[in-house]
Design an enzyme around this catalytic site. Structure first.
Site, PDB file in Angstrom:
ATOM      1  N   THR A  84       0.827  -1.211   0.000  1.00  0.00           N
ATOM      2  CA  THR A  84       0.000   0.000   0.000  1.00  0.00           C
ATOM      3  C   THR A  84       0.865   1.266   0.000  1.00  0.00           C
ATOM      4  OG1 THR A  84      -1.830  -1.013   1.189  1.00  0.00           O
ATOM      5  CG2 THR A  84      -1.676   1.363   1.311  1.00  0.00           C
ATOM      6  N   HIS A 200      -8.663  -6.930   2.178  1.00  0.00           N
ATOM      7  CA  HIS A 200      -7.234  -7.127   2.437  1.00  0.00           C
ATOM      8  C   HIS A 200      -7.016  -8.559   2.902  1.00  0.00           C
ATOM      9  CE1 HIS A 200      -3.304  -6.869   4.356  1.00  0.00           C
ATOM     10  NE2 HIS A 200      -3.131  -5.661   3.837  1.00  0.00           N
ATOM     11  N   HIS A 260      -2.367  -2.916  -5.393  1.00  0.00           N
ATOM     12  CA  HIS A 260      -1.414  -4.002  -5.673  1.00  0.00           C
ATOM     13  C   HIS A 260      -2.199  -5.295  -5.787  1.00  0.00           C
ATOM     14  CE1 HIS A 260      -1.946  -4.965  -1.433  1.00  0.00           C
ATOM     15  NE2 HIS A 260      -1.602  -3.723  -1.137  1.00  0.00           N
TER      16      HIS A 260
END
Ligand code: GP9
Ligand code: MN
Length: 427
Positions: A84, A200, A260
């Site tokens: 991040t 996440h 990402h």
């Protein structure tokens, strides 16, 4: 020393791409809402699981021309170990993250000439970051001062009670909901960076909040990945509705990007099942696509744009949309809307993608046939040299703190980190 920055400047100026008239200055003075999609890979767009779209709302931004977005489907993340934090660095400075560690942590006190500071100085923007985690994660409370970020709404600003929190921090729905009050109060024009978190690894979600069944590969992270992506998609729809209600939607630049990959190559077996293809090194590189979407008020959306581009290109693109020439600043990316945009995309490990061929782990591949190119052309090898040089020059900027020695133009004022303080709502 200071002569090194001249070498860097010569390179970035030679790479510079002239603005596109249709975009230059069209967003000047408009609020900018930049939305960070945590761990979101582009294969999710239009993907159907159990016959259902996983992300119907994001898909509608891609396909419904009336919504005014342009979606870049050959856009790549360029992050490494800083994850991040690398994405934040790259998008706000147009420098690459470092080959090891996180520059946010190891080089967080460097001199930067970042987007928040430039927008503040040139056009009176107020900059802010919203993120439902502790303020010192990734050294944010230090590096943000050097980037010139005015306000940082971290966990102290949100209701972090048990039902609102999962995994790393605040769930995306309460995050967006509670952010509205701060957005509405902010001095305009603003540059607001909304950083989501729920999607996440390891993709945890409370059962009653999951609105799609998990996948069935037997690899838990991969299976749940679709559920938290759906939750993120729903939180975005809610946020867009709230922005409309607050009168902050129509006239704002809205930009969405993925930070990402979410599924690492430890999950290739499950990903082969999901994609229906063996995860070769080339396929793995292909999977590093993340979304980039942008709406500029008063400019028609293009639908899907196939230009090869990456996170490094975001800052020069935005500067040009605001009518600020990117040429003065040290930036390794180029304006994605420019005729002259440089469409090679370096990955941090030296791999790179171009429209026709890719370079992955020492081999060149033909993108159309997916075959190894046994005899790469001199141009291909030269491209590889350029990529290595570009990454090296960017590293020199960070390792040598070279922007100390660079004055972009006579308007530029070095950022004074002592002017920034990120306490809490009561300070
Ligand atoms: C933590 C969050 C996650 O605040 O930004 O960071 P990541 O693990 O994706 O780098
Ligand atoms: Mn992340």
């Amino acid at each position: 020393d200071s002569s090194d920055i001249v070498k860097v400047e010569n390179y970035t100026k030679s790479k510079y791409a002239e603005p596109n008239e249709a975009y230059f200055g069209k967003g000047e003075g408009k609020n900018i809402i930049k939305i960070h999609l945590e761990s979101f890979q582009s294969f999710l767009i239009d993907y159907k699981l159990h016959g259902e779209e996983v992300t119907p709302f994001l898909n509608s931004l891609v396909h419904d021309q009336e919504k005014g977005f342009t979606y870049f489907d050959n856009f790549f993340h360029q992050t490494e170990q800083g994850k991040t934090a690398d994405a934040e660095l790259i998008t706000d400075t147009s420098l690459y993250g470092l080959p090891q560690g996180a520059a946010f942590v190891t080089k967080g006190s460097n001199t930067f000439q970042g987007l928040p500071a430039i927008l503040g100085q040139q056009q009176g923007y107020t900059s802010s970051v919203f993120h439902g985690d502790g303020k010192s994660f990734w050294n944010r409370d230090e590096v943000y001062k050097h980037l010139g970020i005015d306000e940082f709404y971290h966990e102290a600003y949100f209701d972090m009670s048990k039902e609102n929190v999962i995994n790393y921090g605040l769930k995306d729905k309460p995050f967006f909901e509670e952010s509205m009050q701060y957005l509405e109060e902010m001095d305009q024009p603003f540059y607001a960076h909304m950083m989501t978190l729920t999607h996440h690894h390891p993709y945890l979600i409370d059962e009653e909040e999951a609105s799609i069944e998990p996948a069935e590969t037997g690899d838990g992270s991969v299976d749940r990945y679709f559920q938290t992506a759906r939750y993120l998609d729903e939180s975005l729809e809610q946020f867009f509705n709230d922005l409309k209600e607050a009168g902050l939607y129509e006239d704002s630049i809205i930009m969405i990007y993925g930070d990402h990959y979410g599924i690492s190559d430890n999950h290739n077996r499950a990903m082969a099942e999901i994609t229906g293809e063996e995860i070769t090194p080339l396929k793995n590189a292909d999977l590093q696509r993340v979304p980039f979407m942008i709406k500029v008020p008063g400019v028609e959306g293009q639908g899907i744009n196939h230009e090869y581009s990456g996170q490094i290109d975001i800052m020069p693109t935005l500067l040009h949309i605001l009518g600020i020439d990117a040429r003065d600043y040290i930036q390794f990316g180029t304006d994605m809307f420019s005729e002259d945009h440089k469409d090679f995309v370096p990955f941090r490990n030296g791999n790179f993608m171009t429209e026709k061929y890719s370079y992955v782990d020492g081999k060149y591949y033909d993108n159309a046939t997916k075959e190894v190119i046994e005899e790469p052309t001199p141009e291909m090898k030269e491209m590889h040299e350029t990529v290595m040089k570009e990454l090296e020059l960017s590293d020199e900027v960070l390792y040598g703190d070279l922007l100390r020695f660079y004055t972009p133009n006579e308007d530029w004022q070095p950022v004074d980190e002592n002017e920034y303080f990120y306490g809490g709502p009561d300070d």
